[in-house]
Enzyme design. Structure first.
Site, PDB file in Angstrom:
ATOM      1  N   ASP A 148       0.850  -1.189   0.000  1.00 18.56           N
ATOM      2  CA  ASP A 148       0.000   0.000   0.000  1.00 18.56           C
ATOM      3  C   ASP A 148       0.882   1.234   0.000  1.00 18.56           C
ATOM      4  O   ASP A 148       1.819   1.341   0.798  1.00 18.56           O
ATOM      5  CB  ASP A 148      -0.915   0.011   1.235  1.00 18.56           C
ATOM      6  CG  ASP A 148      -1.936  -1.114   1.180  1.00 18.56           C
ATOM      7  OD1 ASP A 148      -2.366  -1.466   0.059  1.00 18.56           O
ATOM      8  OD2 ASP A 148      -2.289  -1.653   2.246  1.00 18.56           O
ATOM      9  N   ASP A 192     -13.927  -6.290  -5.996  1.00 22.45           N
ATOM     10  CA  ASP A 192     -14.174  -6.456  -4.558  1.00 22.45           C
ATOM     11  C   ASP A 192     -15.569  -7.052  -4.399  1.00 22.45           C
ATOM     12  O   ASP A 192     -16.564  -6.404  -4.741  1.00 22.45           O
ATOM     13  CB  ASP A 192     -14.095  -5.105  -3.835  1.00 22.45           C
ATOM     14  CG  ASP A 192     -12.681  -4.516  -3.876  1.00 22.45           C
ATOM     15  OD1 ASP A 192     -11.733  -5.267  -4.178  1.00 22.45           O
ATOM     16  OD2 ASP A 192     -12.541  -3.300  -3.620  1.00 22.45           O
TER      17      ASP A 192
END
Lengths: 209, 255
Positions: free
Chosen positions: B11, B130
């Protein structure tokens, strides 16, 4: 961990990296930088004339890659050259006579026609790290173990033939490394295949320098 | 034999790696290039960089970072996070990224998949999905905006569509399992892997080596993505691969 060399060019011999629309220039030139190679980007036959060896990269669609080569007459130059040429991925595929991808005519310097993988058998593209088989003795493999993995990503393949220096198996046996006369080609991406890939590039450079 | 891929996810915020649990309490975790190099040395097969920066300067920082990563890293990497246009994709690929991951933007504008796939090749386009299971049924919906917004779309139908439109790969995250370390959503992965004909990266729920083996062995996943277990060294990539190999799974073992 990288393989880092001092400048390995002894007498100003130069590699040209063909720059055209379908070339993944950034990745290959980064890999050449990591090797400390002397090279320049070539977009025209005149520029290619100055090179002692040629790296011919390629990604994406074979048909549009071929179109892009024709725009500057690089296709004719490649067909007629006696200098060592290393085709990478789509660059390797275009060394062959044709591809069913976009019904494309290749450079035809190596006999064979590219086929599409059968997606009813396995997932397509063939994407990831795979090993070589049926490896022939060749300087491209110097210092590379038989069981090394290389990074492949492609949906079309050259069926195995007498022009294979090594095969790979996915769905079927296909050519992973090819050679005929001054033309060499690798279906995998040496610039993305870790240290083993860097060695393949270095072995090609060493053969030119 | 084609090997199963292990893909650490980093990230990124403002050009730096951040670590946190469920995006809470983000802490600076150093230079992404250094961490990427460490993962590469430990045997990672690919890397994913997910940009979670929310500022206007975002894209510039990201392109600079991608350029730097590409100079140093000699394995393939994907960049994702808020990419909306063909121009942005081109900029990132030219900077040296091998693939871009598209998520919310393709839900809002599915044609972006076709346009990007035609322009750069299917191999460069990862559709990130997702998915969250609908209570009391064996269906999953597609969520966007980091899993906060239910689109009402059926996840399996959407994955068939992204394949049809030209995505080269699917990065499938289970919102139910993400951050739980309770194992991958094997039911979902099995279904998807029996339906689509492009590679699927399993994401969300990795807590143990066994979870990763199950996702490959039981659900036929082509690749495993995880963030925190690798960041916090709960699992060493080399151990994971060694145990996968012991279980008869094809993996690339590096020296």
């Amino acid at each position: 961990m990288f393989i880092r060399n001092d400048k390995i060019n002894l007498d100003n011999r130069m590699i040209a990296l063909i720059k055209y629309r379908a070339g993944n220039i950034a990745s290959v030139s980064n890999a050449l930088d990591r090797l400390g190679a002397e090279y320049f980007l070539a977009e025209t036959p005149e520029q290619l004339d100055k090179a002692d060896g040629i790296i011919f990269p390629g990604v994406g669609h074979a048909g549009s890659a071929m179109e892009s080569l024709k725009e500057n007459g690089i296709d004719e130059w490649l067909i007629n050259t006696n200098k060592p040429v290393l085709g990478i991925c789509v660059g390797m595929q275009l060394l062959f006579e044709s591809s069913t991808e976009g019904n494309t005519q290749g450079l035809g310097v190596i006999p064979g026609a590219l086929q599409k993988f059968d997606s009813s058998v396995e997932k397509v593209p063939h994407m990831g790290w795979n090993t070589l088989s049926d490896r022939t003795d060749h300087f491209l493999f110097d210092g590379i173990d038989e069981d090394e993995h290389f990074y492949f990503v492609h949906s079309y393949y050259a069926p195995s033939s007498e022009y294979a220096l090594a095969n790979c198996n996915y769905i079927t046996d296909f050519i992973a490394v090819t050679a005929r006369d001054n033309y060499l080609g690798v279906q995998f991406h040496p610039e993305k295949s870790g240290e083993a890939g860097a060695k393949v590039l270095k072995n090609f450079l060493d053969s030119v320098y | 034999m084609l090997t199963k891929r292990i893909i650490p996810c980093l990230d990124i915020k403002d050009g730096r790696t951040v670590k946190g649990v469920n995006f809470l309490e983000l802490r600076d975790a150093g230079d992404p290039v250094e961490l990427a190099q460490r993962y590469s040395d430990e045997g990672a097969d690919e890397l994913v960089f997910l940009d979670i920066t929310a500022t206007l300067e975002k894209r510039k920082t990201l392109v600079e970072l991608v350029t730097r990563i590409a100079k140093h890293i000699n394995i393939p990497f994907t960049v994702g996070g808020g990419i909306k246009t063909v121009d942005e994709i081109e900029e990132l690929l030219k900077a040296g990224a091998d693939k871009v991951s598209l998520n919310s933007s393709i839900v809002k504008n599915p044609d972006l998949i076709n346009e990007a796939s035609d322009a750069f090749g299917a191999q460069a386009i990862v559709a990130a999905v997702d998915a969250k299971k609908n209570a009391g049924s064996s269906t999953w919906n597609v969520y966007i905006k980091g899993g906060t917004e239910d689109t009402g779309m059926d996840a399996l139908e959407w994955m068939k569509e992204v394949e049809r439109r030209g995505a080269g790969e699917i990065l499938l995250t289970s919102m139910d399992r993400d951050g739980t370390k309770s194992g991958f959503d094997l039911e979902l992965l099995k279904l998807v892997n029996s339906i689509v004909k492009i590679p699927v990266i399993a994401s969300g729920g990795a807590g143990t080596i066994k979870h990763c083996i199950d996702a490959v062995q039981q659900a036929d996943s082509d690749a495993i993505l995880a963030a925190s277990i690798f960041h916090f060294k709960e699992i060493e990539i080399s151990d994971l691969k060694a145990q996968m190999a012991e279980n008869g799974l094809p993996v690339r073992i590096t020296a």
